[in-house]
Scaffold this active site. Structure first.
Site, PDB file in Angstrom:
ATOM      1  CB  ALA A 131      -1.214  -0.090   1.426  1.00  0.00           C
ATOM      2  N   GLY A 132       0.529   2.660  -0.397  1.00  0.00           N
ATOM      3  CA  GLY A 132       1.226   3.853  -0.582  1.00  0.00           C
ATOM      4  C   GLY A 132       1.978   3.773  -2.276  1.00  0.00           C
ATOM      5  CG  ASP A 189      -2.757   1.670  -7.795  1.00  0.00           C
ATOM      6  OD1 ASP A 189      -3.206   3.065  -7.958  1.00  0.00           O
ATOM      7  OD2 ASP A 189      -2.742   1.523  -8.362  1.00  0.00           O
ATOM      8  CB  THR A 200      -4.170   3.847   3.852  1.00  0.00           C
ATOM      9  OG1 THR A 200      -2.831   3.142   3.901  1.00  0.00           O
ATOM     10  CG2 THR A 200      -5.224   4.155   4.647  1.00  0.00           C
ATOM     11  CG  ASN A 214       5.891   7.619   3.913  1.00  0.00           C
ATOM     12  OD1 ASN A 214       4.704   8.111   4.133  1.00  0.00           O
ATOM     13  ND2 ASN A 214       5.484   7.378   4.045  1.00  0.00           N
ATOM     14  NE  ARG A 215       7.320  16.552   6.711  1.00  0.00           N
ATOM     15  CZ  ARG A 215       8.469  16.649   6.395  1.00  0.00           C
ATOM     16  NH1 ARG A 215       8.909  15.446   6.582  1.00  0.00           N
ATOM     17  NH2 ARG A 215       8.676  17.894   6.136  1.00  0.00           N
ATOM     18  CG  MET A 216       3.393  10.184   0.804  1.00  0.00           C
ATOM     19  SD  MET A 216       3.982  11.764  -0.038  1.00  0.00           S
ATOM     20  CE  MET A 216       2.691  11.584  -0.614  1.00  0.00           C
ATOM     21  CG  PHE A 269      -4.517   7.625   5.650  1.00  0.00           C
ATOM     22  CD1 PHE A 269      -2.489   6.807   5.606  1.00  0.00           C
ATOM     23  CD2 PHE A 269      -4.878   7.280   6.896  1.00  0.00           C
ATOM     24  CE1 PHE A 269      -2.085   5.953   6.478  1.00  0.00           C
ATOM     25  CE2 PHE A 269      -3.913   6.416   7.591  1.00  0.00           C
ATOM     26  CZ  PHE A 269      -2.679   5.601   7.741  1.00  0.00           C
ATOM     27  CG  ASN A 310      -1.642   1.689   7.846  1.00  0.00           C
ATOM     28  OD1 ASN A 310      -1.725   1.574   8.034  1.00  0.00           O
ATOM     29  ND2 ASN A 310      -1.358   2.418   6.966  1.00  0.00           N
ATOM     30  CB  SER A 350       0.397   5.388   8.605  1.00  0.00           C
ATOM     31  OG  SER A 350       0.754   6.684   8.184  1.00  0.00           O
ATOM     32  CG  ASN A 353       3.595   9.930   7.841  1.00  0.00           C
ATOM     33  OD1 ASN A 353       4.305  10.479   8.310  1.00  0.00           O
ATOM     34  ND2 ASN A 353       3.454   9.163   7.047  1.00  0.00           N
ATOM     35  CB  THR A 354      -2.813   9.442  10.676  1.00  0.00           C
ATOM     36  OG1 THR A 354      -3.507   9.247   9.153  1.00  0.00           O
ATOM     37  CG2 THR A 354      -4.221   9.579  11.529  1.00  0.00           C
ATOM     38  CE  LYS A 410       2.420  -1.860   5.713  1.00  0.00           C
ATOM     39  NZ  LYS A 410       1.276  -1.534   4.603  1.00  0.00           N
ATOM     40  CG  ASN A 430       2.932   1.209   7.594  1.00  0.00           C
ATOM     41  OD1 ASN A 430       3.372   1.537   7.144  1.00  0.00           O
ATOM     42  ND2 ASN A 430       1.712   1.169   7.846  1.00  0.00           N
ATOM     43  CB  THR A 443      11.358   1.989  -0.661  1.00  0.00           C
ATOM     44  OG1 THR A 443      10.705   2.278   0.064  1.00  0.00           O
ATOM     45  CG2 THR A 443      12.592   2.670  -0.593  1.00  0.00           C
TER      46      THR A 443
END
Length: 347
Positions: free
Chosen positions: A65-66, A68, A89, A114-116, A118, A178, A181, A183-184, A215, A244, A320
């Site tokens: 995941a991440g 697409d 996600t 990364n700190r996308m 979601f 998930n 992560s 980043n949330t 995950k 993760n 990656t």
């Protein structure tokens, strides 16, 4: 050739910009007549066919995941030789994610930070894409990874996950919760067994017959990993993904000032290899053989993939190393797996 292109062109682009530039090409590879040409070059050998989660995978190696997020490139990724694509996600409420820049290369470490946050178009849009993809003849196994919407309070996370589940579970081959992560805000706190169990039970009920996995993060201590694995089995899940990204920054080759400049976020890639492998072994030892364990983190070569399979993984995921290896990465992995297995039979 790809190494030259990466060194002279792609490495000079912002990583997220480079990713978005590559996506139309990958999408094109999923369309006729390009798909049949690509499959002729990259199709996994029949001996790599793998049974897991009640599904048949053309190869045990797939896309994590991440990559697409919005289920727009799954057919192209399948044409490149990946046995499954885990989209997302995705969140119940569409969101922009964190401000850019939010993706950084650590080339010396073969890693990304990364700190996308979601960023995605929402679960309803993903469900629509998945429904159309499932009608296609040539497609990889399609997983869907769901997370908590940022605007939803942690106390209301279960209802938010259930909303996403009801949208995407009916059109996904398997579903992943998930909670790992970094980043949330507050998300990783949901990994505590006492809060995770009721969440997973609610999602499992909403998912119906769709296999459900969770995950987990590599930053859990060993006892927490074992406890979550045992709880996942007891709660009736079909599997677990280990792992993760990590918040650790230890033992990196990249200059410390450059790492500090990248800031917060999840680290993925080669530095994660040893811890992800250790977590995989802990999980495998704590669950029955029928429970599906998916390995992710620090996977780059066929030898890495085979090592995870030998350690008890049913499936293996990567992301990656796609950045560093290029579009024929899955082909390289699949051919390498065949060669390794033939060598082992001769030994």
């Amino acid at each position: 050739m790809y190494a030259l292109i990466f060194r002279t062109v792609l490495s000079r682009l912002d990583p997220e910009t480079a990713h978005h530039a590559a996506m139309p090409v990958i999408r094109m590879l999923g369309l006729p007549p390009f798909a049949s040409i690509a499959r002729a070059v990259t199709r996994p050998a029949a001996e790599l066919r793998t049974e897991a989660l009640g599904l048949t995978f053309a190869s045990p190696f797939g896309v994590a995941a991440g990559f697409d997020k919005n289920a727009v490139a799954a057919r192209g990724l399948g044409a490149l030789g990946f046995g499954h694509v885990e989209i997302g996600t995705v969140t119940a409420i569409a969101q922009e994610g964190n401000p850019r820049p939010r993706l950084f290369r650590l080339v010396a470490d073969r890693a990304l930070i990364n700190r996308m946050g979601f960023n995605n178009r929402g679960a309803a849009a993903a469900a629509d894409r998945l429904a159309r993809l499932r009608r296609r003849r040539h497609r990889p196994v399609l997983g869907a990874n769901i997370g908590k919407s940022r605007v939803v309070d942690v106390a209301d996370a279960t209802a938010d996950y259930v909303t996403s589940t009801r949208l995407v579970a009916p059109v996904a081959d398997y579903l992943v919760v998930n909670v790992s992560s970094p980043n949330t805000p507050g998300l990783r706190g949901l990994q505590a067994v006492e809060t995770l169990r009721p969440l997973l039970e609610a999602v499992r009920e909403a998912a119906g017959s769709t296999p459900l996995l969770v995950k987990i993060a590599p930053d859990l201590d060993d006892d927490e990993v074992t406890a979550i694995a045992a709880m996942a089995v007891d709660a009736g899940l079909a599997g677990l993904i280990a792992t993760n990204t990590t918040i650790s920054r230890s033992a990196l080759r990249t200059d410390a000032a450059r790492v500090d400049a990248a800031g917060a976020g999840g680290l993925s890639g080669a530095p994660l290899r040893e811890r992800s492998l250790a977590v995989l072994r802990l999980v495998r030892a704590a669950v029955p053989e029928s429970f599906c364990v998916v390995a992710a983190g620090g996977v780059e070569t066929a030898a890495d993939v085979q090592e995870r399979l030998d350690a008890g993984a049913d499936l293996v995921q990567g992301y990656t190393a796609f950045v560093y290896r290029g579009p024929l990465w899955a082909r390289e992995i699949n051919r390498g797996l065949v060669a390794l297995r033939r060598d082992a039979r001769r030994a």
